[in-house]
Design an enzyme around this catalytic site. Structure first.
Site, PDB file in Angstrom:
ATOM      1  N   ASP A  98       0.864  -1.164   0.000  1.00 59.68           N
ATOM      2  CA  ASP A  98       0.000   0.000   0.000  1.00 59.68           C
ATOM      3  C   ASP A  98       0.907   1.221   0.000  1.00 59.68           C
ATOM      4  OD1 ASP A  98      -2.309   1.652   0.509  1.00 59.68           O
ATOM      5  OD2 ASP A  98      -3.225  -0.106   1.438  1.00 59.68           O
ATOM      6  N   ASP A 199      -2.844   4.861  -2.129  1.00 60.03           N
ATOM      7  CA  ASP A 199      -3.797   5.359  -1.145  1.00 60.03           C
ATOM      8  C   ASP A 199      -4.148   6.832  -1.338  1.00 60.03           C
ATOM      9  OD1 ASP A 199      -5.030   4.859   1.630  1.00 60.03           O
ATOM     10  OD2 ASP A 199      -3.811   6.637   2.010  1.00 60.03           O
ATOM     11  N   GLU A 256      -6.494   4.442  -5.560  1.00 62.78           N
ATOM     12  CA  GLU A 256      -7.730   4.736  -4.829  1.00 62.78           C
ATOM     13  C   GLU A 256      -8.159   6.131  -5.270  1.00 62.78           C
ATOM     14  OE1 GLU A 256      -9.584   4.936  -0.316  1.00 62.78           O
ATOM     15  OE2 GLU A 256      -7.651   5.840  -0.708  1.00 62.78           O
ATOM     16  N   HIS A 328     -11.353  -2.612   3.198  1.00 63.73           N
ATOM     17  CA  HIS A 328     -11.166  -2.336   4.625  1.00 63.73           C
ATOM     18  C   HIS A 328     -11.797  -1.018   5.082  1.00 63.73           C
ATOM     19  CE1 HIS A 328      -8.267   0.083   2.597  1.00 63.73           C
ATOM     20  NE2 HIS A 328      -7.989   0.732   3.724  1.00 63.73           N
ATOM     21  N   ASP A 329     -12.329  -0.237   4.132  1.00 59.19           N
ATOM     22  CA  ASP A 329     -12.969   1.040   4.489  1.00 59.19           C
ATOM     23  C   ASP A 329     -14.484   0.975   4.365  1.00 59.19           C
ATOM     24  OD1 ASP A 329     -10.534   2.352   4.862  1.00 59.19           O
ATOM     25  OD2 ASP A 329     -10.409   2.930   2.754  1.00 59.19           O
TER      26      ASP A 329
HETATM   27  C1  GLC Z   1      -7.503   5.545   2.419  1.00 62.60           C
HETATM   28  C2  GLC Z   1      -7.431   4.255   3.191  1.00 62.60           C
HETATM   29  C3  GLC Z   1      -8.037   4.459   4.547  1.00 62.60           C
HETATM   30  C4  GLC Z   1      -7.231   5.517   5.263  1.00 62.60           C
HETATM   31  C5  GLC Z   1      -7.107   6.788   4.435  1.00 62.60           C
HETATM   32  C6  GLC Z   1      -6.014   7.647   4.945  1.00 62.60           C
HETATM   33  O1  GLC Z   1      -8.797   5.934   2.166  1.00 62.60           O
HETATM   34  O2  GLC Z   1      -8.036   3.225   2.465  1.00 62.60           O
HETATM   35  O3  GLC Z   1      -8.083   3.281   5.285  1.00 62.60           O
HETATM   36  O4  GLC Z   1      -7.840   5.823   6.481  1.00 62.60           O
HETATM   37  O5  GLC Z   1      -6.796   6.527   3.086  1.00 62.60           O
HETATM   38  O6  GLC Z   1      -4.764   7.096   4.650  1.00 62.60           O
END
Ligand code: GLC
Ligand code: CA
Length: 556
Positions: A98, A199, A256, A328-329
């Site tokens: 990640d 991310d 993402e 995971h979110d």
């Molecule tokens: C992304 C991740 C999340 C995290 C955020 C800040 O959205 O998937 O889990 O809290 O970034 O890094």
């Protein structure tokens, strides 16, 4: 379309903290992942994305990195990581890390140095602003609540954090910072990674000079999306990153990316895009509200279908989306996308079939392959996640009772997906011999890997069949590169589409508990997959049972 090594693969997301604990300290770890590689191989996973395992205070579960060149001791050592990369390779599997570079941790050396000397070199690694007339530099609200500005301890400055205050934003305008990021990426790629999941990347470009945006809640702050819409030129950073890193290694990268601007899709995931792929979040953002989770609309089968088809059409001829049901979110996909009261193994298989065979790269999130469901939280004390705690507060402030607030967060909490993986029916679902860092979902006695491995018609085996079908020499070309063409799109609670390539496949899902008649355009079809033991077909019509899903090859 130029073929890439990852096109015909199946990806799997591991949330290491909750995957498998090899040493009984209650926290999943790298050795735990190594022990489960054969399990993942058996499922049909080729690409494994690991949520962050770098050294971190875990304020946001590792999305707050204090050393990009080290493994957090709770997860293991660098030798464990190298062993994992090697053992994955031995099995023709690839590891993705990640890449969290919008921000680091406030415990990172750069931030420590910036605090010591805000006007020195490292001050410029962050967004620091002088305190002026007791007013914050801007009115932006951070993703986890409150202003994006906090005091830089021991100085007369504020620093910016669009996420938690322990996640200071890195200043991408500074070429020195960018070079540090690229150096780190290449260092990891040299170790033999397959690539990265990237991310929160859309946040790296800020609209400058800083200014206020419309206030949209009674906290007097403004949603960060106003600023992001205004920010121009992210492409220059992303192109540079790609050229200086991923390109040199043929690495796979998946971004993402939320709400890319219109006509930008090609830049993000076209053949020469910044990334190999980006996640399709169309159905995840559907129904969301500026006010917070409490105001979200629950998604319907029709909306699920429309979101999915819309993305498939947008992606056609452009590139490969990465398709998900959960991560995971997000809450568990089966709890979210299957109407309440209808969540069972048939409906879980249906939803799996519908998303997995879309054009794009299918991602399975840990536990999805056995149909893990949302947690039922009995008290807010059970929640660990910082964003859930903030949304709980927001809900209460909007005038809801604590029970109602708990219901809201139970529906959308990120901890739904973070409860430990359910391996078997022994204590703590076989995840750990110690005390798990987060409570196991009590339904592990019925939903667990061991039970499903032993049972031929389980959801696990259904996922395995989907993966095999996608990779089979006969259908691969069609399932990987074929076009998606919606069929009977206006039929309520029917989700149906063709995949047309060398062959013609028809994927049908009856998205309701009542049976449903479906006319066919073909005389002769061959059944490739079915979540029921039979299929009722008469001439050019079939009757699907409640939540029945089938995959047909259309012959003539
Ligand atoms: C992304 C991740 C999340 C995290 C955020 C800040 O959205 O998937 O889990 O809290 O970034 O890094
Ligand atoms: Ca452990």
């Amino acid at each position: 379309m130029k073929k890439q090594w990852w096109h015909d693969k199946v990806a799997y997301q591991i949330y290491p903290k909750s995957f498998y604990d090899s040493n009984g300290d209650g926290i999943g770890d790298l050795q735990g992942i190594i022990q489960k590689l054969d399990y993942l191989k058996e499922l049909g996973a080729d690409i494994l994305w690991l949520s962050p395992i770098y050294r971190s205070p875990l304020a946001d579960q590792g999305y707050d990195i204090s050393d990009y060149y080290d493994i957090d001791p709770r997860f293991g050592t660098m030798e464990d990581m190298e062993e994992l990369i090697q053992k994955a390779k031995d099995r023709d599997m690839y590891i993705l890390m990640d890449l969290v570079v919008n921000h680091c941790s406030d415990e990172h050396e750069w931030f420590q140095k910036a605090m010591e000397d805000p006007d020195g070199e490292y001050g410029n690694f962050f967004y620091l602003e002088d305190k002026k007339d007791g007013k914050l530099p801007t009115n932006w609200r951070s993703y986890f609540g409150g202003p994006v500005w906090d005091e830089l301890p021991g100085t007369d400055k504020y620093y910016m954090h669009v996420f938690h205050k322990k996640q200071p934003d890195l200043n991408w305008e500074n070429p020195r910072l960018r070079q540090e990021v690229y150096k780190n990426i290449n260092w990891w790629l040299d170790k033999g990674l397959g690539g990265f999941r990237i991310d929160a990347i859309i946040n790296i470009k800020k609209a400058l000079p800083l200014k206020d945006y419309p206030v949209d809640r009674n906290d007097g702050l403004s949603d960060i999306s106003y600023m992001l819409k205004d920010a121009q030129g992210i492409g220059e950073f992303l192109r540079e990153m790609k050229e200086e890193t991923f390109d040199k290694y043929g690495a796979f990268s998946v971004g993402e990316v939320f709400n890319e601007k219109e006509d930008e899709l090609k830049n993000f995931m076209g053949e020469d895009g910044y990334f190999s792929s980006i996640f399709d979040f169309n159905k995840e953002i559907w129904g969301s509200s500026d006010k917070g989770w409490y105001d979200r609309k629950a998604i319907t089968p029709e909306a699920f279908k429309e979101c999915t088809f819309e993305s498939q059409q947008k992606g056609e001829g452009v590139g490969f989306y990465s398709n998900i049901l959960e991560n995971h979110d997000e809450p568990r996909g089966v709890s979210r996308y299957i109407p309440e009261g209808d969540v069972n193994e048939a409906s879980k298989k249906m939803i799996a079939t519908l998303y997995f065979l879309l054009k794009g790269l299918p991602f399975i999130y840990q536990g999805q392959e056995i149909g893990m469901e949302n947690m039922i939280f009995e008290s807010i004390e059970q929640v660990d996640d910082i964003s859930t705690l903030d949304e709980y507060k927001v809900t209460m402030e909007a005038g809801f009772t604590s029970e109602e607030a708990l219901q809201v967060v139970s529906r959308y909490s990120r901890d739904n997906a973070r409860t430990p993986m359910q391996w078997d029916e022994s204590a703590h679902a076989g995840f750990t011999t110690g005390t798990p860092w987060l409570q196991v979902n009590p339904n592990y006695t019925s939903i667990n890997v061991r039970e499903q491995l032993d049972r031929e018609d389980s959801l696990f085996h259904h996922y395995q069949a989907l993966a095999r079908l996608r990779k089979s020499p006969e259908y691969k070309e069609t399932l990987v590169y074929g076009t998606t063409i919606p069929y009977l799109r206006e039929h309520k609670n029917l989700m149906a589409y063709y995949r047309k390539g060398a062959k013609t496949l028809l994927i049908l899902g009856n998205y309701q508990r009542e049976s449903q008649r479906v006319p066919l355009e073909w005389n002769q079809v061959k059944m490739l997959l079915n979540n029921y033991s039979e299929l009722c077909k008469k001439d050019k019509e079939i009757i699907l049972e409640g939540y029945q899903a089938v995959v047909l090859e259309c012959l003539c």
